[in-house]
Design an enzyme around this catalytic site. Structure first.
Site, PDB file in Angstrom:
ATOM      1  N   CYS A  73      17.493 -32.439 -14.660  1.00  0.00           N
ATOM      2  CA  CYS A  73      18.244 -33.115 -15.497  1.00  0.00           C
ATOM      3  C   CYS A  73      17.528 -34.772 -15.420  1.00  0.00           C
ATOM      4  CB  CYS A  73      19.689 -33.396 -14.975  1.00  0.00           C
ATOM      5  SG  CYS A  73      20.631 -34.728 -15.390  1.00  0.00           S
ATOM      6  N   CYS A  79      22.898 -40.435 -11.161  1.00  0.00           N
ATOM      7  CA  CYS A  79      24.188 -39.627 -11.178  1.00  0.00           C
ATOM      8  C   CYS A  79      24.714 -39.560  -9.670  1.00  0.00           C
ATOM      9  CB  CYS A  79      23.895 -38.679 -11.909  1.00  0.00           C
ATOM     10  SG  CYS A  79      25.645 -37.469 -12.132  1.00  0.00           S
ATOM     11  N   CYS A  82      24.972 -34.991  -8.569  1.00  0.00           N
ATOM     12  CA  CYS A  82      23.525 -34.133  -7.883  1.00  0.00           C
ATOM     13  C   CYS A  82      22.980 -35.099  -7.065  1.00  0.00           C
ATOM     14  CB  CYS A  82      22.781 -33.574  -8.949  1.00  0.00           C
ATOM     15  SG  CYS A  82      23.530 -32.183  -9.935  1.00  0.00           S
ATOM     16  N   CYS A 171      25.606 -32.549 -19.237  1.00  0.00           N
ATOM     17  CA  CYS A 171      25.293 -32.377 -17.650  1.00  0.00           C
ATOM     18  C   CYS A 171      24.907 -30.749 -17.548  1.00  0.00           C
ATOM     19  CB  CYS A 171      26.690 -32.595 -17.090  1.00  0.00           C
ATOM     20  SG  CYS A 171      26.856 -32.220 -15.282  1.00  0.00           S
ATOM     21  N   TYR A 323      47.165 -23.126   3.208  1.00  0.00           N
ATOM     22  CA  TYR A 323      46.350 -24.149   2.087  1.00  0.00           C
ATOM     23  C   TYR A 323      45.830 -23.261   0.804  1.00  0.00           C
ATOM     24  CZ  TYR A 323      45.785 -26.402   6.495  1.00  0.00           C
ATOM     25  OH  TYR A 323      46.041 -27.056   7.732  1.00  0.00           O
ATOM     26  N   GLU A 344      51.320 -23.952   0.757  1.00  0.00           N
ATOM     27  CA  GLU A 344      50.574 -24.980   0.072  1.00  0.00           C
ATOM     28  C   GLU A 344      51.369 -26.229  -0.308  1.00  0.00           C
ATOM     29  OE1 GLU A 344      47.648 -25.721  -1.472  1.00  0.00           O
ATOM     30  OE2 GLU A 344      48.468 -27.195  -2.596  1.00  0.00           O
ATOM     31  N   CYS A 433      35.339 -26.360   3.566  1.00  0.00           N
ATOM     32  CA  CYS A 433      34.151 -27.217   2.636  1.00  0.00           C
ATOM     33  C   CYS A 433      33.615 -28.214   3.274  1.00  0.00           C
ATOM     34  CB  CYS A 433      35.107 -27.537   1.484  1.00  0.00           C
ATOM     35  SG  CYS A 433      36.494 -28.471   1.869  1.00  0.00           S
TER      36      CYS A 433
HETATM   37  N1  SAH Z   1      42.703 -21.852  -0.899  1.00  0.00           N
HETATM   38  C1  SAH Z   1      42.795 -22.298  -2.303  1.00  0.00           C
HETATM   39  C2  SAH Z   1      42.875 -23.792  -2.293  1.00  0.00           C
HETATM   40  C3  SAH Z   1      41.972 -24.541  -1.404  1.00  0.00           C
HETATM   41  S1  SAH Z   1      41.721 -26.211  -1.686  1.00  0.00           S
HETATM   42  C4  SAH Z   1      41.572 -21.903  -3.233  1.00  0.00           C
HETATM   43  O1  SAH Z   1      40.643 -21.344  -2.817  1.00  0.00           O
HETATM   44  O2  SAH Z   1      41.719 -22.076  -4.509  1.00  0.00           O
HETATM   45  C5  SAH Z   1      42.983 -26.655  -0.331  1.00  0.00           C
HETATM   46  C6  SAH Z   1      44.200 -26.837  -0.589  1.00  0.00           C
HETATM   47  O3  SAH Z   1      45.024 -27.236   0.257  1.00  0.00           O
HETATM   48  C7  SAH Z   1      44.747 -27.455  -1.916  1.00  0.00           C
HETATM   49  O4  SAH Z   1      45.230 -26.901  -2.893  1.00  0.00           O
HETATM   50  C8  SAH Z   1      45.660 -28.583  -1.316  1.00  0.00           C
HETATM   51  O5  SAH Z   1      46.625 -28.987  -2.337  1.00  0.00           O
HETATM   52  C9  SAH Z   1      46.055 -28.017   0.099  1.00  0.00           C
HETATM   53  N2  SAH Z   1      46.626 -28.877   1.181  1.00  0.00           N
HETATM   54  C10 SAH Z   1      46.377 -30.035   1.405  1.00  0.00           C
HETATM   55  N3  SAH Z   1      46.861 -30.372   2.529  1.00  0.00           N
HETATM   56  C11 SAH Z   1      47.595 -29.445   3.105  1.00  0.00           C
HETATM   57  C12 SAH Z   1      48.521 -29.267   3.929  1.00  0.00           C
HETATM   58  N4  SAH Z   1      48.766 -30.165   5.073  1.00  0.00           N
HETATM   59  N5  SAH Z   1      49.356 -28.184   3.974  1.00  0.00           N
HETATM   60  C13 SAH Z   1      49.122 -27.260   3.089  1.00  0.00           C
HETATM   61  N6  SAH Z   1      48.341 -27.392   2.029  1.00  0.00           N
HETATM   62  C14 SAH Z   1      47.688 -28.343   1.863  1.00  0.00           C
END
Ligand code: SAH
Length: 497
Positions: A73, A79, A82, A171, A323, A344, A433
């Site tokens: 790119c 950018c 990346c 992109c 989450y 969530e 992550c």
């Molecule tokens: N496991 C899912 C999402 C992971 S991303 C997947 O793989 O698709 C992390 C997620 O945590 C998001 O959806 C976000 O909205 C949620 N989140 C953030 N803070 C939180 C909390 N305190 N309690 C519960 N969920 C939460």
């Protein structure tokens, strides 16, 4: 020696910082240089000096690193997307592995011999022969609209750490269709005299285009985020966009606020479906413009398969998925578990999760809206969620076999971790992550009866500095050390030898 702003230096770059910046030292004093790579010998201009470090700007590469490649790119340097596209893919993976390992050692306090035993490698992504790095892996892209200096409508991406838009409809991380779609929107704007949004004045209509493609289904979604209630001549745009093969859903989302948040609170369908469908493995998902959905489906599947194998499910287990987003991991787990409970914070995501469970015919998954650090302790102590007794729970819900967590970058709250420990699952699978907060949370769990059993990194975002990890922690067995008559720490240090 004291360094002055604007002074030129010659620097041998030795290391890569966590944001992908090159780091080189002169007499022990480190310089951080964006776009420089380990192994480069460079000429750089000092921009800012601090007591312990300085920032310098790359002026010239005198001798390039052996890991340096020509980025596909032309915008790679400017950018914000990346950060390390000029680094060979092998070196990108090595950088990410080192980042995860260093965090576990330094922040997590994991002993080196333990890490050596449990580290399970990195899942890299394949790239085709004519590309030197994996590209076109993203199923979602959001492009801002604006004007260039000459007043022409443009669409592209933000330069790193700024809000100035650089025109570029192509992109390399996104699918090839994106370019056609964006050019179509730009020509519609010209034809119908529709203005892009201007952040400074708050005037103008078109803010962003959200584009999504289901990699399994081939279905395409376009959602225009607009600063107004209506799109003038919307039928003209619809007629143009529907010529693109795969088009399934065209919508607008109204966002009239002066905010960095891209999407509005709701959306309105102009043409086609309100969702697109896609699948990860054999689980199907319906995805709206507002749903969170993993952006790299190929690597997501591999990540989830690893998480599933670490969970070691036989069909008899009770599992919590904290989450859980739209229930992607939960439903992957539900294929092999007796019961899965997802938690969530975003209500719409939980609605999606319930719909997705139905769509796939899962009757063994239940979902709760709320913060993991509130829902889990309340449920564990009182059997309620938001003050209400939860129906349809097994006795095993308070003592699950496995807890899976996949928190955002800030990691898990301690109230969540301590309840997890009280619930005493045999296994904890931690998907992360951000390996720094992962390491912090692992430290807590290791100090509270869990032993690190496996660590695998996964490259979900090639060419960026980000790296995903999945970790398995096992509950230390009390009987192991009671019988032997040594405490857990001693026992494990004996076992490791
Ligand atoms: N496991 C899912 C999402 C992971 S991303 C997947 O793989 O698709 C992390 C997620 O945590 C998001 O959806 C976000 O909205 C949620 N989140 C953030 N803070 C939180 C909390 N305190 N309690 C519960 N969920 C939460």
């Amino acid at each position: 020696m004291e360094y002055q702003k604007n002074q030129y230096i010659t620097l041998e770059v030795e290391d890569l910082g966590s944001e992908g910046e090159g780091i080189g030292k002169i007499d022990g004093y480190p310089f951080f240089v964006k776009d420089a790579l380990p192994g480069d010998i460079i000429r750089a201009k000092v921009m800012k000096t601090k007591k312990n470090m300085a920032f310098a700007r790359l002026e010239e590469i005198l001798t390039p690193s052996s890991t340096r490649i020509n980025p596909l790119c032309p915008h790679a340097r400017r950018c914000g997307g990346c950060q390390i596209m000029e680094l060979s893919y092998d070196a990108q993976l090595a950088f990410k592995e080192k980042k995860v390992k260093n965090n576990l050692l330094r922040i997590g306090g994991v002993p080196e011999d333990v890490l050596a035993r449990v580290y399970d490698g990195i899942i890299g992504m394949e790239s085709s022969a004519d590309e030197n790095v994996p590209v076109r892996y993203r199923n979602k892209a959001q492009f801002p609209f604006g004007k260039n200096k000459e007043g022409k409508n443009i669409c592209g991406f933000y330069a790193g750490h700024t809000h100035s838009i650089i025109a570029n409809t192509e992109c390399y991380l996104g699918v090839e269709e994106n370019e056609v779609i964006l050019e179509t929107i730009l020509s519609y704007m010209e034809k119908m005299h529709v203005e892009p949004y201007d952040e400074e004045t708050g005037k103008g209509l078109i803010r962003h285009a959200l584009l999504r493609k289901g990699f399994q289904s081939g279905e395409i979604m376009v959602c225009l985020v607009i600063n107004g209630k209506k799109l003038p001549g919307q039928q003209v745009l619809v007629d143009m966009l529907t010529k693109i093969p795969g088009m399934k859903s065209i919508s607008i989302s109204v966002n009239e606020k002066n905010t960095n948040v891209i999407m509005g609170e709701s959306y309105e369908v102009l043409w086609g479906e309100n969702v697109i469908t896609d699948s990860i493995g054999s689980v199907q998902f319906k995805i709206s413009p507002l749903s969170f959905y993993q952006v790299n489906p190929v690597q997501t599947r591999r990540l989830y398969e690893t998480a599933l194998s670490y969970a070691q499910l036989t069909g008899k287990e009770t599992v919590w998925d904290l989450y859980c987003g739209i229930g992607t991991i939960s439903l992957f787990l539900a294929q092999n578990a007796k019961k899965v409970y997802g938690v969530e914070i975003v209500p719409q995501a939980i609605e999606d999760a319930k719909q997705n469970a139905k769509l796939n015919g899962f009757t063994n998954a239940a979902f709760f809206v709320g913060k993991a650090e509130e829902v889990l302790p309340e449920f564990y102590e009182h059997g309620t969620v938001h003050g209400e007794l939860v129906e349809d729970v097994d006795a095993s819900a308070k003592s699950p076999d496995v807890i899976v967590v996949d928190p955002p970058r800030k990691g898990c709250d301690e109230a969540c971790l301590s309840t997890m420990v009280s619930m005493a699952p045999s296994r904890i699978v931690y998907v992360s992550c951000d390996s720094a907060t992962l390491a912090r949370d692992i430290k807590y769990l290791r100090e509270h009866g869990y032993e690190l059993e496996k660590v695998k990194a996964c490259d979900m975002f090639p060419n960026s500095v980000h790296v995903e990890s999945v970790v398995l922690l096992n509950k230390k067995k009390a009987t192991d050390f009671v019988e032997i008559g040594v405490d857990a720490e001693d026992y494990y240090s004996i076992k490791e030898k």
